[in-house]
Design a protein around this motif. Structure first.
Motif, mmCIF file in Angstrom:
data_model
loop_
_atom_site.group_PDB
_atom_site.id
_atom_site.type_symbol
_atom_site.label_atom_id
_atom_site.label_comp_id
_atom_site.label_asym_id
_atom_site.label_seq_id
_atom_site.Cartn_x
_atom_site.Cartn_y
_atom_site.Cartn_z
ATOM 1 N N UNK A 89 2.349 -15.749 1.985
ATOM 2 C CA UNK A 89 3.362 -14.775 2.359
ATOM 3 C C UNK A 89 3.148 -14.215 3.763
ATOM 4 N N UNK A 90 1.951 -14.331 4.291
ATOM 5 C CA UNK A 90 1.695 -13.759 5.616
ATOM 6 C C UNK A 90 2.366 -14.601 6.688
ATOM 7 N N UNK A 91 2.866 -13.914 7.729
ATOM 8 C CA UNK A 91 3.635 -14.598 8.763
ATOM 9 C C UNK A 91 2.786 -15.051 9.944
ATOM 10 N N UNK A 92 1.598 -14.452 10.110
ATOM 11 C CA UNK A 92 0.754 -14.831 11.239
ATOM 12 C C UNK A 92 -0.712 -14.579 10.876
ATOM 13 N N UNK A 93 -1.589 -14.993 11.757
ATOM 14 C CA UNK A 93 -3.021 -14.846 11.512
ATOM 15 C C UNK A 93 -3.424 -13.383 11.433
ATOM 16 N N UNK A 94 -2.827 -12.563 12.266
ATOM 17 C CA UNK A 94 -3.163 -11.141 12.271
ATOM 18 C C UNK A 94 -2.829 -10.503 10.929
ATOM 19 N N UNK A 95 -1.680 -10.849 10.375
ATOM 20 C CA UNK A 95 -1.303 -10.299 9.070
ATOM 21 C C UNK A 95 -2.252 -10.789 7.982
ATOM 22 N N UNK A 96 -2.681 -12.041 8.073
ATOM 23 C CA UNK A 96 -3.632 -12.588 7.104
ATOM 24 C C UNK A 96 -4.943 -11.807 7.136
ATOM 25 N N UNK A 97 -5.418 -11.507 8.331
ATOM 26 C CA UNK A 97 -6.660 -10.745 8.472
ATOM 27 C C UNK A 97 -6.497 -9.345 7.897
ATOM 28 N N UNK A 98 -5.350 -8.707 8.154
ATOM 29 C CA UNK A 98 -5.120 -7.344 7.653
ATOM 30 C C UNK A 98 -5.020 -7.352 6.129
ATOM 31 N N UNK A 99 -4.371 -8.368 5.553
ATOM 32 C CA UNK A 99 -4.295 -8.479 4.082
ATOM 33 C C UNK A 99 -5.697 -8.621 3.503
ATOM 34 N N UNK A 100 -6.504 -9.450 4.134
ATOM 35 C CA UNK A 100 -7.868 -9.656 3.645
ATOM 36 C C UNK A 100 -8.676 -8.363 3.727
ATOM 37 N N UNK A 101 -8.531 -7.632 4.824
ATOM 38 C CA UNK A 101 -9.233 -6.343 4.956
ATOM 39 C C UNK A 101 -8.751 -5.348 3.908
ATOM 40 N N UNK A 102 -7.456 -5.343 3.621
ATOM 41 C CA UNK A 102 -6.915 -4.452 2.593
ATOM 42 C C UNK A 102 -7.497 -4.806 1.223
#
Length: 178
Positions: free
Chosen positions: A135-148
């Motif tokens: 569902x993540x649109x970019x690498x930055x969003x993937x990193x933020x999801x993982x941190x969350x």
């Protein structure tokens, strides 16, 4: 009545003393073996092993006559060769996964992703980690999801399971805290 009991205790004490002496002897032998091992290592600790240098002979390139290479080539041929090299270079470039040159401040917040994850987990019993990453649109969003996810695990709001190595990771809300 008292004398035989004293003798039994003395015999037990003698056996205890023998056992203790045997244990100390075994312990002494172990320490002695360990000290000998480390003494051998200490003696050989300064040894340096070297290898004789290899002699590498320089191979001199054969002299090439450039007149033969460019003999039947026109300026148009050179131009076409140059364009072909540029085209090959462009084809080798990765245009699909281009790294963004700007990182937008606060485009994705960990707190917002934590709320989104909690909403998803409350609506569905179990979420697969792979689906979150898709569902993540970019690498930055993937990193933020993982941190969350890590933060939610840290505050003991969710549980993460994996049945076996390299299998799908499952995310589930903890029910014991309610």
């Amino acid at each position: 009545n008292l004398l035989p009991k004293v003798k039994v205790e003395e015999e037990e004490n003698e056996e205890d003393i023998e056992i203790k002496l045997m244990e100390r002897l075994i312990e002494y032998k172990r320490f002695k073996a360990v000290s000998e091992f480390f003494n051998d290592k200490y003696v050989s600790s300064g040894e340096v092993f070297s290898k004789k240098p290899e002699v590498i002979e320089e191979i001199k390139p054969e002299k090439v006559d450039n007149d033969d290479i460019f003999k039947n080539i026109t300026l148009l041929d050179l131009y076409n060769i140059y364009n072909k090299i540029l085209e090959n270079y462009r084809e080798k470039q990765n245009k699909v996964n281009v790294v963004q040159k700007k990182i937008y401040v606060d485009k994705y917040k960990v707190e917002d992703k934590m709320e989104e994850l909690l909403k998803k987990i409350n609506s569905v019993e179990v979420i697969e980690f792979n689906n979150l990453m898709k569902e993540s649109s970019c690498k930055l969003e993937t990193v933020v999801i993982f941190l969350a996810l890590l933060e939610l695990i840290k505050i003991r709001t969710i549980q993460v399971f994996q049945d076996e190595n390299f299998s799908n990771i499952l995310i589930k809300r903890r029910r014991d805290i309610e």
